[in-house]
Write an enzyme that holds these catalytic residues in place. Sequence first.
Site, short mmCIF file in Angstrom:
data_model
loop_
_atom_site.label_atom_id
_atom_site.label_comp_id
_atom_site.label_asym_id
_atom_site.label_seq_id
_atom_site.Cartn_x
_atom_site.Cartn_y
_atom_site.Cartn_z
N CYS A 82 70.71 65.49 41.23
CA CYS A 82 71.60 64.45 40.56
C CYS A 82 73.05 64.78 40.70
O CYS A 82 73.42 65.70 40.29
CB CYS A 82 71.01 64.00 39.21
SG CYS A 82 72.01 63.03 38.23
N GLY B 20 50.54 36.72 43.31
CA GLY B 20 49.70 37.74 43.95
C GLY B 20 49.53 39.03 42.89
O GLY B 20 49.62 40.11 43.44
N SER C 48 46.79 40.31 39.74
CA SER C 48 45.67 39.77 38.84
C SER C 48 46.13 40.31 37.45
O SER C 48 45.30 40.29 36.30
CB SER C 48 44.58 40.66 39.09
OG SER C 48 44.58 41.90 39.67
N HIS D 191 57.90 49.30 38.85
CA HIS D 191 57.23 50.49 39.11
C HIS D 191 58.33 51.31 40.00
O HIS D 191 57.68 52.13 40.73
CB HIS D 191 55.96 50.28 39.77
CG HIS D 191 54.91 49.99 38.91
ND1 HIS D 191 53.63 49.20 39.07
CD2 HIS D 191 54.60 50.21 37.52
CE1 HIS D 191 53.03 48.85 38.09
NE2 HIS D 191 53.63 49.55 36.89
N GLN E 95 55.96 44.43 40.47
CA GLN E 95 55.11 45.80 40.31
C GLN E 95 55.05 46.53 41.74
O GLN E 95 54.83 47.57 41.47
CB GLN E 95 53.74 45.65 39.95
CG GLN E 95 53.69 44.77 38.56
CD GLN E 95 52.29 44.08 38.48
OE1 GLN E 95 51.42 44.90 37.81
NE2 GLN E 95 52.07 42.92 38.95
N ASN E 96 55.88 45.90 42.81
CA ASN E 96 55.76 46.53 44.11
C ASN E 96 56.66 47.36 44.44
O ASN E 96 57.97 47.18 43.66
CB ASN E 96 55.81 45.35 45.25
CG ASN E 96 54.53 44.33 45.22
OD1 ASN E 96 53.40 44.79 44.54
ND2 ASN E 96 54.94 43.19 45.37
N ILE E 97 56.66 48.59 45.07
CA ILE E 97 57.72 49.47 45.28
C ILE E 97 58.31 49.44 46.54
O ILE E 97 59.28 50.39 47.11
CB ILE E 97 57.02 50.73 45.11
CG1 ILE E 97 55.81 51.29 46.09
CG2 ILE E 97 56.66 51.00 43.81
CD1 ILE E 97 55.48 52.79 45.97
N ASP E 98 58.26 48.47 47.27
CA ASP E 98 58.50 48.09 48.92
C ASP E 98 59.87 47.59 49.01
O ASP E 98 60.55 47.60 50.24
CB ASP E 98 57.44 47.38 49.53
CG ASP E 98 57.02 46.34 48.79
OD1 ASP E 98 58.10 45.40 48.36
OD2 ASP E 98 55.85 45.77 48.74
N ASN F 294 47.45 32.70 42.86
CA ASN F 294 46.52 34.04 43.41
C ASN F 294 45.44 33.44 44.31
O ASN F 294 45.23 31.99 44.30
CB ASN F 294 46.27 34.46 42.10
CG ASN F 294 47.07 35.57 41.55
OD1 ASN F 294 47.69 36.36 42.23
ND2 ASN F 294 47.08 35.65 40.29
ZN LIG Z 1 70.88 63.25 36.15
#
Ligand SMILES: [Zn+2]
Length: 259
Positions: free
Chosen positions: A155, A195, A197, A123, A105-108, A221
């Site tokens: 794009c 990590g 919930s 995400h 779920q992390n974006i890093d 957790n």
């Molecule tokens: Zn496109």
Amino acid sequence: MDLIRRVAKDLVEANYAIAFTGAGISTESGIPDFRGPSGIWTRDPEAEKRAYEIYGKFLRDPSEYWKEALRSPLYSLLEKAEPNPAHKALADLESMGILMCVITQNIDGLHQKAGSRNVVEFHGSVSKLRCIRCGSRFDKRKFIKVLESHNVPECENCGSALKLDVVHFTEPIPTDVYVKSFEEAMKCDLMLVCGTSAVVYPAAELPRVAKRNGAKIVEINLEETSLTFEGVSDYIIKGKVGENLPKIVEEVKKLRIQS
Ligand SMILES: [Zn+2]
């Protein structure tokens, strides 16, 4: 048998083990969470309000969106972060052929930085741009000059305005990522929940779907979560992921030597 040995044995015996990770694995890399006591939004409620509005802003006016996105200190912070022993342990398990996939779920992008290859970013990612019209993704670095000159990146396939790949509030989860995540959750016979919930939907549905399909669910957790209380997880290893995951890797190695 202690729980580290138990999960190592479960991993070795699994046919298709995957991991599902959340903010708790990134906080150990110094990335602040959002809603914790010293979270980004706890300290700055205005930032939370802006976060809820940013997707609408992109739809109305991409240039305004980019002005705000480039101002946000969070994104530059995330891009500088380094993986910690928890990320490295999951990458080790993958290279050993034990772990098939990481859904995060992390974006890093820290799982990839640590060496994990099969990563599904539920995400999105801070280091990519995405076209919401045709779904194409591009490395953000390709557009640095465009962004620095305050132009809207476009794009390369369809010419539409690009946004960050990060899934903002009110934005739907991109179809490809959504489908792949649920396929993996249904395919696995063991899910390591690390990590998180698991309260943010629809991502929170993934361990529940896996459970209904007969998978074993193991939590690592700091504290019990709704997964523990609802009986979704079979057992929980309480503590830091950065301490427990490397121990699990060591135990898996021992089991493999024995067999
Ligand atoms: Zn496109």
